[in-house]
Design a protein around this motif. Structure first.
Motif, PDB file in Angstrom:
ATOM      1  N   SER A  18       0.834  -1.250   0.209  1.00 33.01           N
ATOM      2  CA  SER A  18       0.035   0.333  -0.128  1.00 33.01           C
ATOM      3  C   SER A  18       0.353   1.084  -0.405  1.00 33.01           C
ATOM      4  O   SER A  18       0.323   2.067  -0.399  1.00 33.01           O
ATOM      5  CB  SER A  18      -1.002  -0.114   1.092  1.00 33.01           C
ATOM      6  N   ALA A  19       2.268   1.349   0.872  1.00 31.54           N
ATOM      7  CA  ALA A  19       3.062   2.752   0.623  1.00 31.54           C
ATOM      8  C   ALA A  19       3.668   2.372  -0.700  1.00 31.54           C
ATOM      9  O   ALA A  19       4.591   2.719  -0.778  1.00 31.54           O
ATOM     10  CB  ALA A  19       4.035   2.345   1.839  1.00 31.54           C
ATOM     11  N   GLU A  20       3.464   1.748  -1.581  1.00 33.01           N
ATOM     12  CA  GLU A  20       4.289   1.484  -2.954  1.00 33.01           C
ATOM     13  C   GLU A  20       4.246   2.812  -3.396  1.00 33.01           C
ATOM     14  O   GLU A  20       3.114   3.185  -3.350  1.00 33.01           O
ATOM     15  CB  GLU A  20       5.492   0.137  -3.256  1.00 33.01           C
ATOM     16  N   PRO A  21       4.829   2.811  -4.128  1.00 38.64           N
ATOM     17  CA  PRO A  21       5.236   4.202  -5.777  1.00 38.64           C
ATOM     18  C   PRO A  21       3.884   3.445  -6.478  1.00 38.64           C
ATOM     19  O   PRO A  21       4.432   3.006  -7.436  1.00 38.64           O
ATOM     20  CB  PRO A  21       6.174   4.669  -5.945  1.00 38.64           C
ATOM     21  N   ALA A  22       2.384   4.370  -6.843  1.00 42.47           N
ATOM     22  CA  ALA A  22       1.804   3.860  -7.977  1.00 42.47           C
ATOM     23  C   ALA A  22       1.667   5.161  -9.681  1.00 42.47           C
ATOM     24  O   ALA A  22       1.921   6.154  -8.937  1.00 42.47           O
ATOM     25  CB  ALA A  22       0.099   3.466  -7.675  1.00 42.47           C
ATOM     26  N   LEU A  23       1.237   4.593 -10.510  1.00 46.44           N
ATOM     27  CA  LEU A  23       1.604   5.739 -11.660  1.00 46.44           C
ATOM     28  C   LEU A  23       0.325   6.060 -12.252  1.00 46.44           C
ATOM     29  O   LEU A  23      -0.462   5.415 -11.643  1.00 46.44           O
ATOM     30  CB  LEU A  23       1.800   4.730 -13.246  1.00 46.44           C
ATOM     31  N   LEU A  24      -0.694   6.925 -12.320  1.00 43.74           N
ATOM     32  CA  LEU A  24      -1.656   7.343 -11.693  1.00 43.74           C
ATOM     33  C   LEU A  24      -1.414   8.219 -13.446  1.00 43.74           C
ATOM     34  O   LEU A  24      -0.892   9.487 -13.550  1.00 43.74           O
ATOM     35  CB  LEU A  24      -2.286   7.686 -11.078  1.00 43.74           C
ATOM     36  N   ARG A  25      -2.802   8.588 -14.266  1.00 41.35           N
ATOM     37  CA  ARG A  25      -3.331   9.109 -15.595  1.00 41.35           C
ATOM     38  C   ARG A  25      -4.682   9.414 -14.984  1.00 41.35           C
ATOM     39  O   ARG A  25      -6.025   8.459 -14.851  1.00 41.35           O
ATOM     40  CB  ARG A  25      -2.580   8.711 -16.488  1.00 41.35           C
ATOM     41  N   GLY A  26      -5.155  10.693 -14.844  1.00 38.41           N
ATOM     42  CA  GLY A  26      -6.524  11.308 -14.772  1.00 38.41           C
ATOM     43  C   GLY A  26      -6.623  10.258 -13.235  1.00 38.41           C
ATOM     44  O   GLY A  26      -8.318   9.820 -13.545  1.00 38.41           O
ATOM     45  N   GLY A  27      -6.558  10.290 -11.979  1.00 31.89           N
ATOM     46  CA  GLY A  27      -6.965   9.186 -11.035  1.00 31.89           C
ATOM     47  C   GLY A  27      -6.900   7.935 -11.580  1.00 31.89           C
ATOM     48  O   GLY A  27      -7.363   7.066 -10.735  1.00 31.89           O
ATOM     49  N   GLU A  28      -6.770   6.788 -12.736  1.00 30.55           N
ATOM     50  CA  GLU A  28      -6.103   6.085 -12.705  1.00 30.55           C
ATOM     51  C   GLU A  28      -5.578   5.355 -12.332  1.00 30.55           C
ATOM     52  O   GLU A  28      -3.605   5.902 -13.238  1.00 30.55           O
ATOM     53  CB  GLU A  28      -6.987   5.272 -14.528  1.00 30.55           C
ATOM     54  N   CYS A  29      -5.167   3.636 -11.779  1.00 28.09           N
ATOM     55  CA  CYS A  29      -3.755   4.105 -11.495  1.00 28.09           C
ATOM     56  C   CYS A  29      -3.655   2.509 -12.437  1.00 28.09           C
ATOM     57  O   CYS A  29      -4.813   1.773 -13.279  1.00 28.09           O
ATOM     58  CB  CYS A  29      -3.997   3.081 -10.102  1.00 28.09           C
ATOM     59  N   LEU A  30      -1.636   3.198 -12.951  1.00 23.78           N
ATOM     60  CA  LEU A  30      -1.875   2.503 -14.021  1.00 23.78           C
ATOM     61  C   LEU A  30      -0.724   0.444 -14.124  1.00 23.78           C
ATOM     62  O   LEU A  30       0.364   1.103 -14.903  1.00 23.78           O
ATOM     63  CB  LEU A  30      -0.685   3.063 -15.191  1.00 23.78           C
ATOM     64  N   GLY A  31      -0.711   0.958 -12.120  1.00 22.04           N
ATOM     65  CA  GLY A  31       0.381  -0.245 -11.646  1.00 22.04           C
ATOM     66  C   GLY A  31       1.989   0.984 -11.425  1.00 22.04           C
ATOM     67  O   GLY A  31       1.801   2.234 -10.738  1.00 22.04           O
ATOM     68  N   HIS A  32       3.166   0.218 -10.867  1.00 19.67           N
ATOM     69  CA  HIS A  32       4.338   0.636 -10.630  1.00 19.67           C
ATOM     70  C   HIS A  32       4.824   1.366 -11.547  1.00 19.67           C
ATOM     71  O   HIS A  32       4.606   1.733 -12.441  1.00 19.67           O
ATOM     72  CB  HIS A  32       4.888  -0.912 -10.723  1.00 19.67           C
ATOM     73  N   ALA A  33       5.047   2.664 -10.471  1.00 14.72           N
ATOM     74  CA  ALA A  33       5.958   3.698 -11.175  1.00 14.72           C
ATOM     75  C   ALA A  33       7.299   3.451 -11.450  1.00 14.72           C
ATOM     76  O   ALA A  33       7.597   2.491 -10.868  1.00 14.72           O
ATOM     77  CB  ALA A  33       5.812   4.926 -10.431  1.00 14.72           C
TER      78      ALA A  33
END
Length: 441
Positions: free
Chosen positions: A382-397
């Motif tokens: 839950s504390a790992e960095p996620a990649l987002l676009r327009g509020g949508e999570c696209l997976g790990h940054a």
């Protein structure tokens, strides 16, 4: 007559530096006596022992003192006269209202690294002297700064990618000035070097009044440096032997990690692990860490320190980043360090955002079959960095783990421990150390 100036050349440790992998080296030259002596001593050494290595002098103009621009021009003119390439780097950003000296130091490193990258230089040399070492030790000694009593390191890795070496740490400041006088080379004196409002200037005056202190301090400093290297190597061995990465952000320590006969190394290794897992730039307090280590013997022990949670289980001790205080969602730049734990990589799409995955995304994610602690896995995830676009999570940054305390500056004293913990977290390997590991003498 040349015997006294010759001391500077004999004491300089250029022979301990490996120039073989360098096409170009950079000398950081302010125009003061120390840096100008560095420039000419280095020029002589390269001409004799590494004639294929190019030399670039770089002057940083912080834009703080009105006369700094003229001083940089004077260095440029001198370099032109003696056939050395020169470049001036200017700190153009707005100056902070507080913490100006620290900000200027960070800007200087960044600008030197920028110049090195653009010149294809693999190494920066700076002109810190034996006097600088002693003054630094004296200031830290007054504060009781344990690890800091090792003084100035022979080399420091900047940003995980570029070494800054200090070949004049055995040379007295006055010997460098004798060297310059013998060659009729003029230097400028920074007026702040005589301003008693600065702690270093006051300490310098104290040495002048107590000439026997330097030898005593030098012995203490050498001992502290040797001790820092020793305990770092012991901690590195413990980390390699007893620490494992279970999943992204989750680490396990074997029960043997807390063995009584390894207490000192275990306490230091735990300080390192807590800071790295929590993304902190400083190691946690030694007494608090020692108390935490003692408390881990209790069944189901659980504690939080340096933003890290450590929990005792039958098969060992698990560490993860605590869920509080995580960065808010925002745009991240390539090279930026996120949460003190990850360096954003070149695969970061422009305009995308980064945030932690959060509890909801973690709960929806199934733990791998080989993970025997799914609740801990999800808490760490839950504390790992996620990649987002327009509020949508696209997976790990797209990001690489870094060891927070050494993400920007890694003194060579700490290299063994930093390498071990960086291997543990899956960080990028460091470039080879260009100087001997032992502290300068």
């Amino acid at each position: 007559m040349l015997e006294v100036p010759g001391r500077a050349a004999r004491a300089a440790s250029f022979s301990k530096i490996d120039f073989s992998g360098c096409d170009t080296v950079i000398a950081a030259v302010s125009g003061g006596g120390d840096s100008l002596a560095l420039l000419f001593l280095l020029k002589e050494h390269l001409a004799r022992h590494a004639p294929g290595v190019g030399l670039l002098a770089v002057t940083v103009d912080h834009g703080i003192r009105p006369e700094a621009a003229a001083e940089a021009q004077a260095v440029a003119a001198l370099c032109r006269d003696v056939g050395v390439r020169h470049r001036t780097m200017r700190w153009e950003e707005a100056k902070p209202a507080t913490g100006l000296q620290q900000a200027a130091r960070e800007a200087r490193y960044a600008l030197l690294a920028e110049a090195a990258e653009e010149a294809g230089a693999g190494l920066i040399l700076s002109g810190h002297t034996l006097d600088d070492r002693l003054e630094t030790f004296a200031m830290r000694r007054r504060r009781g700064d344990g690890r800091g009593l090792a003084g100035i390191a022979p080399a420091t890795l900047y940003d995980g990618r570029l070494w800054i070496a200090r070949p004049l740490l055995d040379v007295r400041r006055e010997d460098l000035r004798c060297y310059l006088r013998a060659r009729d080379i003029a230097w400028h004196e920074d007026p702040s070097n005589k301003d008693l409002k600065y702690e270093r200037v006051r300490v310098r005056s104290g040495f002048a009044e107590n000439p026997g202190a330097d030898e005593r301090y030098l012995g203490e400093m050498r001992q502290a440096a040797a001790e820092r290297i020793r305990i770092g190597a012991d901690a590195a061995a413990l980390i390699r032997r007893h620490a494992r990465k279970v999943s992204p952000g989750l680490y396990r320590l074997d029960p043997e990690f807390t063995a009584r006969e390894k207490r000192e190394a275990a306490a230091y290794a735990l300080r390192i692990l807590l800071a790295v897992v929590g993304g902190r730039p400083q190691l946690p307090d030694a007494p608090r860490t020692a108390a935490l280590l003692d408390g881990l013997s209790a069944p189901n022990a659980r504690a939080t320190l340096s933003r890290s949670v450590i929990e005792a289980r039958q098969d060992g001790f698990y560490l993860r980043r605590e869920s509080r205080g995580l960065p808010v969602c925002g745009v991240a730049k390539v090279g930026e360090i996120w949460d003190g734990r990850y360096r954003i990589g070149t695969g970061m799409p422009e305009g995308f955002e980064i945030a932690s995955f959060g509890k909801e995304a973690a709960e929806a994610r199934a733990a791998p079959d080989e993970c025997h602690r799914p609740a801990l896995y999800r808490a760490a995830f839950s504390a790992e960095p996620a990649l987002l676009r327009g509020g949508e999570c696209l997976g790990h940054a797209p990001a690489t783990p870094v060891a927070g305390p050494w993400a920007r500056l890694l003194p060579s004293f700490d290299l063994a421990a930093a390498v071990a913990v960086t291997e543990l977290i899956g960080g990028a390997p460091f470039p080879p150390l260009p100087v001997a590991l032992e502290p300068a003498r």
